[in-house]
Scaffold this active site. Structure first.
Site, PDB file in Angstrom:
ATOM      1  N   HIS A  33       0.830  -1.098   0.063  1.00  0.00           N
ATOM      2  CA  HIS A  33       0.139  -0.063  -0.188  1.00  0.00           C
ATOM      3  C   HIS A  33       0.996   1.211  -0.008  1.00  0.00           C
ATOM      4  CE1 HIS A  33       0.274  -0.561   4.376  1.00  0.00           C
ATOM      5  NE2 HIS A  33       0.413   0.522   4.556  1.00  0.00           N
ATOM      6  N   GLU A  83      -8.192   4.271   9.745  1.00  0.00           N
ATOM      7  CA  GLU A  83      -7.561   4.152   8.501  1.00  0.00           C
ATOM      8  C   GLU A  83      -8.447   3.438   7.728  1.00  0.00           C
ATOM      9  OE1 GLU A  83      -6.074   0.862   7.166  1.00  0.00           O
ATOM     10  OE2 GLU A  83      -6.166  -0.293   9.008  1.00  0.00           O
ATOM     11  N   GLN A  88      -3.761   3.380   1.364  1.00  0.00           N
ATOM     12  CA  GLN A  88      -4.310   3.530   2.587  1.00  0.00           C
ATOM     13  C   GLN A  88      -4.444   4.932   3.123  1.00  0.00           C
ATOM     14  OE1 GLN A  88      -1.299   2.390   5.694  1.00  0.00           O
ATOM     15  NE2 GLN A  88      -2.868   1.211   7.050  1.00  0.00           N
ATOM     16  N   HIS A 103       3.749   7.356   3.672  1.00  0.00           N
ATOM     17  CA  HIS A 103       4.505   6.317   3.721  1.00  0.00           C
ATOM     18  C   HIS A 103       4.453   5.315   2.610  1.00  0.00           C
ATOM     19  CE1 HIS A 103       1.381   4.350   6.275  1.00  0.00           C
ATOM     20  NE2 HIS A 103       1.802   3.219   5.817  1.00  0.00           N
ATOM     21  N   GLU A 143       7.403   0.695   5.155  1.00  0.00           N
ATOM     22  CA  GLU A 143       6.687  -0.297   5.946  1.00  0.00           C
ATOM     23  C   GLU A 143       6.785  -1.630   5.409  1.00  0.00           C
ATOM     24  OE1 GLU A 143       2.656   0.738   6.724  1.00  0.00           O
ATOM     25  OE2 GLU A 143       2.177  -1.335   7.102  1.00  0.00           O
TER      26      GLU A 143
HETATM   27  C1  V0V Z   1       9.082  11.910   9.858  1.00  0.00           C
HETATM   28  N1  V0V Z   1       9.960  12.293   8.876  1.00  0.00           N
HETATM   29  C2  V0V Z   1       9.620  11.806   7.810  1.00  0.00           C
HETATM   30  C3  V0V Z   1       8.697  11.048   7.880  1.00  0.00           C
HETATM   31  N2  V0V Z   1       8.013  11.334   9.261  1.00  0.00           N
HETATM   32  N3  V0V Z   1      10.254  11.788   6.473  1.00  0.00           N
HETATM   33  C4  V0V Z   1       9.424  11.140   5.489  1.00  0.00           C
HETATM   34  N4  V0V Z   1       8.376  10.336   5.676  1.00  0.00           N
HETATM   35  C5  V0V Z   1       7.768  10.434   7.081  1.00  0.00           C
HETATM   36  N5  V0V Z   1       6.473   9.969   6.953  1.00  0.00           N
HETATM   37  C6  V0V Z   1      11.215  13.089   9.269  1.00  0.00           C
HETATM   38  C7  V0V Z   1      11.187  14.252   9.762  1.00  0.00           C
HETATM   39  O1  V0V Z   1      10.606  15.226   8.536  1.00  0.00           O
HETATM   40  C8  V0V Z   1      12.311  14.510  10.415  1.00  0.00           C
HETATM   41  O2  V0V Z   1      13.388  15.112   9.354  1.00  0.00           O
HETATM   42  C9  V0V Z   1      12.792  13.314  11.128  1.00  0.00           C
HETATM   43  O3  V0V Z   1      12.261  12.199  10.167  1.00  0.00           O
HETATM   44  C10 V0V Z   1      12.282  13.044  12.647  1.00  0.00           C
HETATM   45  O4  V0V Z   1      10.864  13.418  12.513  1.00  0.00           O
HETATM   46  P1  V0V Z   1      10.087  13.877  13.728  1.00  0.00           P
HETATM   47  O5  V0V Z   1       8.833  14.672  12.952  1.00  0.00           O
HETATM   48  O6  V0V Z   1      10.884  14.451  14.468  1.00  0.00           O
HETATM   49  O7  V0V Z   1       9.315  12.683  13.993  1.00  0.00           O
HETATM   50  P2  V0V Z   1       9.696  11.456  15.028  1.00  0.00           P
HETATM   51  O8  V0V Z   1      11.004  11.316  15.035  1.00  0.00           O
HETATM   52  O9  V0V Z   1       9.261  11.593  16.186  1.00  0.00           O
HETATM   53  O10 V0V Z   1       8.746  10.214  14.186  1.00  0.00           O
HETATM   54  C11 V0V Z   1       9.300   9.847  13.182  1.00  0.00           C
HETATM   55  C12 V0V Z   1       8.852   8.242  12.960  1.00  0.00           C
HETATM   56  C13 V0V Z   1       7.576   7.993  13.246  1.00  0.00           C
HETATM   57  C14 V0V Z   1       9.199   8.057  11.320  1.00  0.00           C
HETATM   58  C15 V0V Z   1      10.010   7.423  13.786  1.00  0.00           C
HETATM   59  O11 V0V Z   1       6.860   8.738  12.402  1.00  0.00           O
HETATM   60  C16 V0V Z   1       7.099   6.461  13.331  1.00  0.00           C
HETATM   61  O12 V0V Z   1       7.626   5.787  14.469  1.00  0.00           O
HETATM   62  N6  V0V Z   1       6.436   6.002  12.298  1.00  0.00           N
HETATM   63  C17 V0V Z   1       6.202   4.656  12.398  1.00  0.00           C
HETATM   64  C18 V0V Z   1       4.734   4.413  12.617  1.00  0.00           C
HETATM   65  C19 V0V Z   1       3.640   5.195  11.636  1.00  0.00           C
HETATM   66  O13 V0V Z   1       4.062   6.064  10.904  1.00  0.00           O
HETATM   67  N7  V0V Z   1       2.480   4.843  11.941  1.00  0.00           N
HETATM   68  C20 V0V Z   1       1.421   5.307  11.027  1.00  0.00           C
HETATM   69  C21 V0V Z   1       0.936   4.620  10.110  1.00  0.00           C
HETATM   70  P3  V0V Z   1      14.055  16.220   9.730  1.00  0.00           P
HETATM   71  O14 V0V Z   1      13.340  17.484   9.731  1.00  0.00           O
HETATM   72  O15 V0V Z   1      14.888  16.087  10.900  1.00  0.00           O
HETATM   73  O16 V0V Z   1      15.041  16.464   8.427  1.00  0.00           O
HETATM   74  S1  V0V Z   1      -0.010   3.153  10.792  1.00  0.00           S
HETATM   75  C22 V0V Z   1       0.232   1.959   9.475  1.00  0.00           C
HETATM   76  O17 V0V Z   1       0.620   2.243   8.407  1.00  0.00           O
HETATM   77  C23 V0V Z   1      -0.727   0.688   9.499  1.00  0.00           C
HETATM   78  C24 V0V Z   1      -1.611   0.590  10.921  1.00  0.00           C
HETATM   79  C25 V0V Z   1      -0.849  -0.216   8.301  1.00  0.00           C
HETATM   80  O18 V0V Z   1      -0.278   0.097   7.434  1.00  0.00           O
HETATM   81  O19 V0V Z   1      -1.497  -1.204   8.760  1.00  0.00           O
HETATM   82 CO    CO Z   2       0.750   1.551   6.396  1.00  0.00          CO
END
Ligand code: V0V
Ligand code: CO
Length: 140
Positions: free
Chosen positions: A7, A43, A60, A84, A135
């Protein structure tokens, strides 16, 4: 092996309105909606096509349910848009993650967590993947 685009995750403010846009504009009517408390989202998975590995590809749509969730934080910074990309595995998702981690990419979870429709998911850090939050998905 990674065998499909499972996705593309799109962050939105209003899930129902965005599902309606995808239905009315593109004709994607096969929608599965659920809440994932752990991930802090409501979602919708819109099925686009079946794939050769017996699974499917989806769009998604993600609406945050908490202000401190990753999607809420991302929306506040970037607004709506692509959040993502998810690759589907044909085998164990942890094995795939271990293989990718061995190449120096940070895997965000020690063990897979629950994803949409009973899948097992994990994430790779966007800073190690040329700016793309990535992911990995194993279908149930
Ligand atoms: C953050 N950054 C990204 C980003 N999110 N870059 C690209 N795409 C993204 N989605 C960059 C951000 O611009 C910063 O860059 C740096 O990473 C640190 O970001 P932050 O804003 O300080 O945020 P953090 O570090 O607190 O969190 C970022 C992470 C977090 C990736 C660690 O979003 C995470 O744990 N994501 C995984 C879980 C998730 O996204 N769940 C929702 C979908 P600069 O500014 O320092 O250069 S759930 C899902 O998909 C499900 C249930 C499914 O598919 O079934
Ligand atoms: Co997802």
């Amino acid at each position: 092996m990674l065998t499909r685009i499972d996705h593309i995750g799109i962050a939105c403010h209003d899930l129902d309105a965005t599902v309606a846009f995808y239905r009315d504009t593109y004709g994607f009517t096969d929608a599965h909606v659920e809440v994932n408390e752990e991930q802090g989202v409501r979602e919708a998975m819109l099925k686009i096509n079946e794939t050769g590995d017996g699974a499917a590809s989806y769009i998604q749509l993600l609406e945050p349910i908490r202000d401190d969730s990753p999607v809420a934080k991302w929306l506040a910074k970037n607004g709506e848009g692509v959040h993502h990309i998810a690759f589907g595995t044909d085998g164990d998702v942890q094995d795939e993650a271990d293989g990718i981690a061995a190449k120096g990419v940070r895997v965000l979870y020690d063990a897979p967590r629950r994803g949409s429709m009973g899948s097992r998911i994990t994430f790779l850090h966007p800073k190690d993947a040329h700016g793309v939050l990535t992911e990995l998905v194993q279908k149930p």
